[in-house]
Design a protein around this motif. Structure first.
Motif, PDB file in Angstrom:
ATOM      1  N   VAL A  99       0.854  -1.007  -0.071  1.00 60.11           N
ATOM      2  CA  VAL A  99      -0.247  -0.013   0.101  1.00 60.11           C
ATOM      3  C   VAL A  99       1.073   1.402  -0.197  1.00 60.11           C
ATOM      4  O   VAL A  99       1.662   1.712   0.951  1.00 60.11           O
ATOM      5  CB  VAL A  99      -0.966   0.058   1.360  1.00 60.11           C
ATOM      6  N   ALA A 100       0.923   2.031  -0.918  1.00 55.87           N
ATOM      7  CA  ALA A 100       1.760   3.202  -1.217  1.00 55.87           C
ATOM      8  C   ALA A 100       1.233   4.269  -0.076  1.00 55.87           C
ATOM      9  O   ALA A 100       0.001   4.354   0.340  1.00 55.87           O
ATOM     10  CB  ALA A 100       1.534   3.818  -2.608  1.00 55.87           C
ATOM     11  N   PRO A 101       2.094   5.035   0.228  1.00 52.93           N
ATOM     12  CA  PRO A 101       1.628   6.150   1.142  1.00 52.93           C
ATOM     13  C   PRO A 101       0.469   6.975   0.917  1.00 52.93           C
ATOM     14  O   PRO A 101      -0.335   7.352   1.625  1.00 52.93           O
ATOM     15  CB  PRO A 101       2.807   7.050   1.297  1.00 52.93           C
ATOM     16  N   ALA A 102       0.350   7.498  -0.328  1.00 52.43           N
ATOM     17  CA  ALA A 102      -0.710   8.093  -0.958  1.00 52.43           C
ATOM     18  C   ALA A 102      -2.253   7.351  -0.705  1.00 52.43           C
ATOM     19  O   ALA A 102      -2.940   7.992  -0.389  1.00 52.43           O
ATOM     20  CB  ALA A 102      -0.430   8.314  -2.395  1.00 52.43           C
ATOM     21  N   ARG A 124      -2.076  15.548   0.245  1.00 48.52           N
ATOM     22  CA  ARG A 124      -3.042  14.407   1.220  1.00 48.52           C
ATOM     23  C   ARG A 124      -2.120  14.504   2.492  1.00 48.52           C
ATOM     24  O   ARG A 124      -3.027  14.592   3.550  1.00 48.52           O
ATOM     25  CB  ARG A 124      -3.102  13.141   0.536  1.00 48.52           C
ATOM     26  N   ALA A 125      -0.668  14.579   2.467  1.00 51.80           N
ATOM     27  CA  ALA A 125      -0.014  14.371   3.787  1.00 51.80           C
ATOM     28  C   ALA A 125      -0.375  15.701   4.398  1.00 51.80           C
ATOM     29  O   ALA A 125      -0.641  15.815   5.784  1.00 51.80           O
ATOM     30  CB  ALA A 125       1.115  14.265   3.637  1.00 51.80           C
ATOM     31  N   ALA A 126      -0.294  17.051   3.703  1.00 45.72           N
ATOM     32  CA  ALA A 126      -0.515  18.274   4.430  1.00 45.72           C
ATOM     33  C   ALA A 126      -2.090  18.321   5.054  1.00 45.72           C
ATOM     34  O   ALA A 126      -2.061  18.925   5.871  1.00 45.72           O
ATOM     35  CB  ALA A 126      -0.338  19.475   3.485  1.00 45.72           C
ATOM     36  N   ARG A 152       7.153   8.314   6.935  1.00 44.76           N
ATOM     37  CA  ARG A 152       7.089   9.906   7.090  1.00 44.76           C
ATOM     38  C   ARG A 152       5.781  10.235   6.862  1.00 44.76           C
ATOM     39  O   ARG A 152       5.179  11.468   7.567  1.00 44.76           O
ATOM     40  CB  ARG A 152       8.216  10.381   6.733  1.00 44.76           C
ATOM     41  N   PRO A 153       5.116  10.321   5.513  1.00 41.71           N
ATOM     42  CA  PRO A 153       3.935  11.053   5.026  1.00 41.71           C
ATOM     43  C   PRO A 153       3.024  10.914   5.977  1.00 41.71           C
ATOM     44  O   PRO A 153       1.931  11.472   5.869  1.00 41.71           O
ATOM     45  CB  PRO A 153       3.808  10.614   3.669  1.00 41.71           C
ATOM     46  N   LEU A 154       2.727   9.577   6.576  1.00 42.53           N
ATOM     47  CA  LEU A 154       1.490   9.151   7.430  1.00 42.53           C
ATOM     48  C   LEU A 154       1.656   9.750   9.009  1.00 42.53           C
ATOM     49  O   LEU A 154       0.614   9.215   9.670  1.00 42.53           O
ATOM     50  CB  LEU A 154       1.522   7.758   7.467  1.00 42.53           C
TER      51      LEU A 154
END
Length: 445
Positions: A99-102, A124-126, A152-154
């Motif tokens: 599952v990709a971070p996006a 999406r992260a922001a 990190r993005p999550l």
């Protein structure tokens, strides 16, 4: 009588002479899904020091070898967490199901009730950080992560966050680290009910749960002796093969019908093994498949939610390779591809009828396998079925706002049309893919 009169129209601005009445409505609030974390296994034992160490704030990485109970530990902790919860399984150790971070951010935002999902990972992260900043303390669980870059993005700016991994993820500078080992001897014995069996299983929780189920099914059998007869090195090597012997024992205890269902379950792409797809692959009825899947759950070869654990899937695939001839495998896979494409087309048509709720339920249940199945079908030269499936899920994915899945499905439909040399379908697929592109910015393409 109310009467509205329009004077001059200056572009997007309208000047009214007389306004009788104005009715303003707002869209219905989007439902949230913030407490859907499944319960820990009922056979969970011990781990009191580890649970106490999780009772803190900030970011923690729970790491250890496969089958040591990382996810179960976090699920037990989550059960007593007082606030809302978000959970995602990145499946980062499986190249086909990762599952990709996006995508994970999309699932988080949908669960938080966000109606419009930005197209890029950064946006999406922001938005995720912004939305969570306004909420009461939450628990965010990121399961099966392989790299710090995927985590990190999550990460929210606040809230309790726990990551599980087979790696330490030292790149997460601000994280505390909890290294989970095998169970202490007394807790392992308590779980399996036999001290010798516990040691022969290497006190690995996944192996212990399987053996506990076997001992319950046949308490008079000498399971310790049988464990010695298999290659015990496979229980002790600390790698993905560490519980193969325990899997083999569990497999031997099944009936032949149950074994066949287990083997064919491994052929299903995606996460969830449904009774419908299991019946198609095995060539039986759905009612019978439902019973067999229940038997596999009892034997701990199928997890709650009808999912195959990563290691169990590997073992099942080996059994398929060794026990099913090529013709049988090909016929089963062909049935599966045809069936899923047919059903997706039927359910897609039902989305525009009073049976929409039923169709959405079917799509939601089978969603984890759509893209993997379409891709697998195309790669295995079942191109027409792969293209049909990719085409049929378009309306559902658009309706649910699953935009990245939508774009991938449209691309697969185009790939199938091109491989078939069908100019009419190719033109239609190209037009649909261009239309889908309106959801994305130039940066996200």
């Amino acid at each position: 009588m109310n009467r509205n009169e329009v004077g001059e129209n200056h572009g997007n601005v309208v000047q009214a002479h007389h306004v009788g009445s104005v009715h303003l409505t707002s869209p219905a609030p989007v439902p949230t899904a913030l407490n859907g974390v499944r319960a820990a296994s009922g056979s969970f034992v011990g781990r009191d020091p580890e649970l106490a160490s999780l009772d803190t704030t900030g970011l923690t990485v729970v790491c250890g070898l496969a089958g040591v109970g990382k996810t179960e530990l976090v699920l037990r902790y989550a059960a007593n967490f007082p606030g809302d919860k978000l959970f995602v399984d990145l499946q980062d150790y499986d190249d086909q199901r990762r599952v990709a971070p996006a995508q994970a951010l999309e699932e988080f935002l949908i669960a938080l009730g966000v109606r419009e999902i930005p197209p890029t990972e950064a946006a999406r992260a922001a938005l995720f950080r912004s939305v969570t900043a306004e909420r009461e303390p939450m628990l965010v669980v990121i399961d099966n992560a392989r790299s710090a870059a995927h985590v990190r993005p999550l990460l929210p700016n606040k809230h309790r966050t726990i990551v599980t991994s087979r790696h330490r993820l030292t790149g997460l500078d601000d994280a505390d680290h909890l290294e989970l080992g095998v169970l202490p001897a007394d807790e392992a014995t308590s779980l399996v009910g036999d001290a010798e069996v516990a040691e022969l299983c290497g006190r690995l929780p996944l192996a212990l749960r399987i053996m506990a189920a076997l001992r319950k099914s046949d308490p008079d059998h000498d399971w310790a002796s049988e464990l010695r007869d298999v290659d015990l090195d496979l229980l002790d090597d600390g790698d993905d093969r560490s519980v193969r012997a325990a899997f083999e024992l569990s497999y031997r205890a099944l009936t032949e019908e149950q074994r066949r269902c287990f083997r064919f379950a491994a052929m299903i792409p995606g996460l969830v093994v449904t009774s419908e797809t299991a019946a198609v692959l095995a060539g039986g009825t759905e009612a019978r498949a439902r019973k067999l899947l229940r038997d596999l759950r009892t034997a701990h070869l199928l997890e709650p939610g009808d999912r195959l654990h990563d290691l169990v899937r590997v073992y099942a695939a080996e059994r398929v390779s060794e026990e099913e001839d090529q013709e049988t495998r090909e016929q089963a896979v062909s049935r599966f591809f045809h069936h899923l494409a047919d059903r997706a087309e039927q359910m897609s048509a039902a989305l525009r009828t009073p049976k929409q709720a039923e169709a959405l339920h079917w799509f939601d249940r089978h969603r984890p396998m759509f893209l993997l199945t379409a891709l697998s079908a195309i790669l295995m030269r079942h191109i027409r079925e792969g293209g049909r499936l990719a085409w049929a899920v378009h309306d559902y994915l658009e309706l649910r706002g699953l935009l990245h899945d939508l774009k991938m499905a449209d691309q697969l439909a185009l790939d199938a049309a091109r491989n078939l040399g069908d100019p009419w379908m190719t033109a239609r697929a190209q037009a649909r893919l261009r239309d889908t592109g309106r959801y994305f910015t130039d940066d996200s393409r």
